[in-house]
Motif scaffolding. Structure first.
Motif, PDB file in Angstrom:
ATOM      1  N   CYS A   1       0.834  -1.204   0.000  1.00 30.80           N
ATOM      2  CA  CYS A   1       0.000   0.000   0.000  1.00 30.80           C
ATOM      3  C   CYS A   1       0.871   1.257   0.000  1.00 30.80           C
ATOM      4  O   CYS A   1       0.525   2.253  -0.634  1.00 30.80           O
ATOM      5  CB  CYS A   1      -0.966  -0.003   1.177  1.00 30.80           C
ATOM      6  N   ASP A   2       2.007   1.206   0.671  1.00 32.59           N
ATOM      7  CA  ASP A   2       2.917   2.343   0.688  1.00 32.59           C
ATOM      8  C   ASP A   2       3.475   2.616  -0.704  1.00 32.59           C
ATOM      9  O   ASP A   2       3.433   3.751  -1.179  1.00 32.59           O
ATOM     10  CB  ASP A   2       4.056   2.106   1.686  1.00 32.59           C
ATOM     11  N   ILE A   3       4.003   1.595  -1.388  1.00 31.29           N
ATOM     12  CA  ILE A   3       4.601   1.870  -2.705  1.00 31.29           C
ATOM     13  C   ILE A   3       3.547   2.255  -3.741  1.00 31.29           C
ATOM     14  O   ILE A   3       3.845   2.988  -4.668  1.00 31.29           O
ATOM     15  CB  ILE A   3       5.488   0.712  -3.225  1.00 31.29           C
ATOM     16  N   LEU A   4       2.312   1.780  -3.559  1.00 35.40           N
ATOM     17  CA  LEU A   4       1.229   2.143  -4.480  1.00 35.40           C
ATOM     18  C   LEU A   4       0.457   3.379  -4.017  1.00 35.40           C
ATOM     19  O   LEU A   4      -0.485   3.820  -4.676  1.00 35.40           O
ATOM     20  CB  LEU A   4       0.261   0.955  -4.648  1.00 35.40           C
ATOM     21  N   GLU A   5       0.862   3.896  -2.850  1.00 32.16           N
ATOM     22  CA  GLU A   5       0.206   5.053  -2.242  1.00 32.16           C
ATOM     23  C   GLU A   5      -1.295   4.855  -2.113  1.00 32.16           C
ATOM     24  O   GLU A   5      -2.108   5.671  -2.538  1.00 32.16           O
ATOM     25  CB  GLU A   5       0.578   6.342  -2.981  1.00 32.16           C
ATOM     26  N   LEU A   6      -1.644   3.731  -1.491  1.00 30.48           N
ATOM     27  CA  LEU A   6      -3.034   3.375  -1.207  1.00 30.48           C
ATOM     28  C   LEU A   6      -3.223   3.322   0.297  1.00 30.48           C
ATOM     29  O   LEU A   6      -2.280   3.037   1.040  1.00 30.48           O
ATOM     30  CB  LEU A   6      -3.349   1.990  -1.794  1.00 30.48           C
ATOM     31  N   PRO A   7      -4.439   3.538   0.779  1.00 32.25           N
ATOM     32  CA  PRO A   7      -4.670   3.376   2.223  1.00 32.25           C
ATOM     33  C   PRO A   7      -4.454   1.917   2.620  1.00 32.25           C
ATOM     34  O   PRO A   7      -4.788   1.000   1.871  1.00 32.25           O
ATOM     35  CB  PRO A   7      -6.129   3.802   2.409  1.00 32.25           C
ATOM     36  N   SER A   8      -3.882   1.708   3.790  1.00 30.29           N
ATOM     37  CA  SER A   8      -3.600   0.339   4.243  1.00 30.29           C
ATOM     38  C   SER A   8      -4.538  -0.074   5.372  1.00 30.29           C
ATOM     39  O   SER A   8      -4.186  -0.886   6.217  1.00 30.29           O
ATOM     40  CB  SER A   8      -2.145   0.216   4.697  1.00 30.29           C
TER      41      SER A   8
ATOM     42  N   HIS B   1      10.741   6.756  -7.780  1.00 31.18           N
ATOM     43  CA  HIS B   1       9.780   6.534  -6.688  1.00 31.18           C
ATOM     44  C   HIS B   1      10.189   5.318  -5.864  1.00 31.18           C
ATOM     45  O   HIS B   1      10.211   5.369  -4.630  1.00 31.18           O
ATOM     46  CB  HIS B   1       8.370   6.350  -7.271  1.00 31.18           C
ATOM     47  N   MET B   2      10.528   4.226  -6.544  1.00 33.20           N
ATOM     48  CA  MET B   2      10.914   3.004  -5.836  1.00 33.20           C
ATOM     49  C   MET B   2      12.228   3.196  -5.092  1.00 33.20           C
ATOM     50  O   MET B   2      12.392   2.680  -3.979  1.00 33.20           O
ATOM     51  CB  MET B   2      10.991   1.833  -6.815  1.00 33.20           C
ATOM     52  N   LYS B   3      13.148   3.956  -5.657  1.00 31.02           N
ATOM     53  CA  LYS B   3      14.399   4.258  -4.962  1.00 31.02           C
ATOM     54  C   LYS B   3      14.126   5.064  -3.699  1.00 31.02           C
ATOM     55  O   LYS B   3      14.699   4.779  -2.648  1.00 31.02           O
ATOM     56  CB  LYS B   3      15.363   5.002  -5.888  1.00 31.02           C
ATOM     57  N   ARG B   4      13.236   6.060  -3.793  1.00 28.28           N
ATOM     58  CA  ARG B   4      12.887   6.877  -2.617  1.00 28.28           C
ATOM     59  C   ARG B   4      12.248   6.027  -1.526  1.00 28.28           C
ATOM     60  O   ARG B   4      12.395   6.307  -0.340  1.00 28.28           O
ATOM     61  CB  ARG B   4      11.938   8.011  -3.008  1.00 28.28           C
ATOM     62  N   LYS B   5      11.529   4.975  -1.928  1.00 29.54           N
ATOM     63  CA  LYS B   5      10.872   4.090  -0.968  1.00 29.54           C
ATOM     64  C   LYS B   5      11.828   3.014  -0.450  1.00 29.54           C
ATOM     65  O   LYS B   5      11.421   2.134   0.309  1.00 29.54           O
ATOM     66  CB  LYS B   5       9.649   3.411  -1.614  1.00 29.54           C
TER      67      LYS B   5
END
Length: 118
Positions: A28-35, A85-89
């Motif tokens: 959910c974090d990498i897809l920026e969705l509510p968890s 984005h994935m690098k930042r995460k």
């Protein structure tokens, strides 16, 4: 007219995960969705996707079930932005951007996945 009752569609794909809550939060974090979605039966989490679904499943997890090659790819409209984005995460990226079109990464359990520009 086809006589088979089976549709030529993929409904969902299952990803084996060791810790359902941790996996839910990470995806959910990498897809920026509510968890805050419900974990079903203590081992399933359905990620709210557009199109083909993803189900995280801790009941099917074992070292043998970890994806060694990407079974699918997540789409992006901008591969450079997706890579950054994935690098930042702090996601473990396992390839560089190939052919200016796709790259692979691993989830927390070592499943190999791909992001590909449409």
């Amino acid at each position: 007219m086809k006589s088979t009752p089976i549709l030529n569609q993929i409904g969902t794909t299952f990803i084996p995960v060791s810790d359902i809550e941790r996996a839910r939060d990470w995806y959910c974090d990498i897809l920026e969705l509510p968890s805050d979605g419900e974990i079903l039966f203590g081992h399933l989490y359905i990620i709210p996707m557009d199109g083909t679904g993803i189900v995280l499943d801790s009941k099917i997890f074992s070292e043998e079930n970890i994806y060694k090659a990407p079974p699918f790819h997540l789409n992006t409209n901008n591969i450079q932005q997706a890579f950054q984005h994935m690098k930042r995460k702090n996601v473990e990226i396992t390839t560089k951007i190939e052919n200016n079109h796709w790259f692979n990464f691993r989830d927390l359990d070592g499943n190999h996945l791909m992001i590909c520009q449409c």
